[in-house]
Design an enzyme around this catalytic site. Structure first.
Site, PDB file in Angstrom:
ATOM      1  N   HIS A  11      36.067  28.974  46.056  1.00 49.96           N
ATOM      2  CA  HIS A  11      36.403  28.387  47.365  1.00 49.96           C
ATOM      3  C   HIS A  11      35.200  27.712  48.031  1.00 49.96           C
ATOM      4  O   HIS A  11      35.367  27.051  49.058  1.00 49.96           O
ATOM      5  CB  HIS A  11      36.962  29.446  48.312  1.00 49.96           C
ATOM      6  N   ASP A  40      42.969  31.630  38.895  1.00 57.13           N
ATOM      7  CA  ASP A  40      43.052  32.450  40.109  1.00 57.13           C
ATOM      8  C   ASP A  40      44.300  32.009  40.877  1.00 57.13           C
ATOM      9  O   ASP A  40      44.682  30.837  40.845  1.00 57.13           O
ATOM     10  CB  ASP A  40      41.796  32.229  40.945  1.00 57.13           C
ATOM     11  N   HIS A  51      44.741  31.585  43.903  1.00 54.28           N
ATOM     12  CA  HIS A  51      44.424  30.660  44.999  1.00 54.28           C
ATOM     13  C   HIS A  51      43.844  29.374  44.417  1.00 54.28           C
ATOM     14  O   HIS A  51      43.124  29.415  43.419  1.00 54.28           O
ATOM     15  CB  HIS A  51      43.402  31.291  45.946  1.00 54.28           C
ATOM     16  N   ASP A 102      44.297  37.626  40.486  1.00 59.02           N
ATOM     17  CA  ASP A 102      45.157  37.949  41.622  1.00 59.02           C
ATOM     18  C   ASP A 102      46.557  37.346  41.500  1.00 59.02           C
ATOM     19  O   ASP A 102      47.375  37.488  42.412  1.00 59.02           O
ATOM     20  CB  ASP A 102      44.497  37.555  42.956  1.00 59.02           C
TER      21      ASP A 102
HETATM   22 ZN   LIG Z   1      42.124  34.300  44.528  1.00 57.25          ZN
END
Ligand SMILES: [Zn+2]
Length: 308
Positions: free
Chosen positions: A125, A162, A164, A245
């Site tokens: 991120h 991931d 996200h 995740d």
């Molecule tokens: Zn994540």
């Protein structure tokens, strides 16, 4: 040659506020999972401290100094609502970068068949000038640049499974045709980026997954989007932004993968690395917040890497 594992006790000393999902226990769970005779052949190496200058491969100096200045002497400093610094965060972050870069060195030198890095804080991120989403610096982006600048790699692919979207990695390579970024992720979900229409200069491949989907949609996204993009791009190195995740147990998202899916995806990327990058494959831990889901998934991922 076998699979190399980098980790370091300093990663346990990057502390987050009580109740925060990105916590030191994540690495303790991974350590327990890999402390099994099935992983006897893993080549365990203590992660080296990174070279600070390599942070500048992905982030401007002013931003790096700004993060450094905010590291507290005691307690916590808050970068945003999700992202905090503790007194040892700088050392942990620099050692996460050190391990990622060392992993790249290893696969280019032929020291390991492939490498998994179990580190914190995660990185995907972190944008050029913004630390966010539990991430300070973008480990995968720095490692990709390290491969290009210090090992002569022309094309590097980063595959991010991931749950996200890796907005940071996309931001850093948005207009760089020498780095392919492919991501499967839940949408809608934090950080809100990652639509199919976000394609950079043709080097960004986003494969968003709807909430409550699982193995079928994930594998289809891999087969129809990610793997063909890798075949077209023919990278000299594949880096996995390996967040776990999207596991069905994870509390931060609603994708229902099992460890069998991570095993499968690992195998697919190993096949791709065999076709294009002389097997050069480096995997860096990103998210994964259910300790059992994370432990099972990492065990499946590393077992698969060890099968060569
Ligand atoms: Zn994540």
């Amino acid at each position: 040659m076998t699979t190399r594992l980098y980790t370091h006790p300093i990663y346990l000393e990057h502390l987050t506020t009580p109740g925060h999902p990105e916590r030191p226990d994540r690495l303790r769970a991974i350590e327990r999972a890999l402390d099994d005779e099935a992983f006897e052949m893993l080549d365990r190496v203590e992660a080296p401290m990174g070279d600070e200058r390599t942070i500048l491969y992905a982030h401007p100096e002013g931003f790096v100094e700004n993060v450094r200045r905010q590291v507290p002497v005691e307690g916590f400093a808050r970068i945003d609502g999700d992202t905090t610094l503790s007194p040892k965060s700088w050392q942990a972050a620099l050692t996460a970068i050190g391990a990622a870069n060392a992993a790249v060195d290893d696969v280019f030198a032929g020291n390991a068949a492939n490498v998994f890095v179990a580190s914190r804080p995660p990185g995907h991120h972190a944008e050029k000038t913004t630390a966010m989403g539990f991430c300070l610096f973008n480990n995968a982006a720095i490692a990709a640049r390290h491969a290009q600048r210090d090992h002569g790699a022309e094309r590097v692919a980063i595959v991010d499974w991931d749950v996200h979207h890796g907005n940071g990695t996309q931001d850093i390579f948005w207009d760089d045709p020498t780095v392919l970024y492919c991501s499967t992720h839940q949408m809608p979900l934090f950080p809100g980026t990652g639509a199919k229409s976000e394609t950079g200069v043709g080097n960004i491949v986003n494969a968003p997954l709807a909430p409550d989907t699982g193995s079928d949609h994930f594998r289809e996204a891999f087969r129809s989007r990610v793997l063909p993009a890798l075949d077209r791009f023919a990278p000299d190195l594949i880096i996995i932004s390996a967040g776990f995740d999207a596991h069905h147990r994870d509390p931060l998202a609603e994708i229902n993968l099992t460890e069998a899916d991570f095993d499968w995806a690992t195998g697919q990327l190993m096949d791709s690395a065999a076709r294009h990058s002389s097997n050069r494959l480096v995997s860096l831990l990103e998210g994964g917040y259910d300790l059992h889901g994370l432990a099972f998934s990492v065990a499946a991922h590393v077992s698969r890497l060890m099968k060569g």
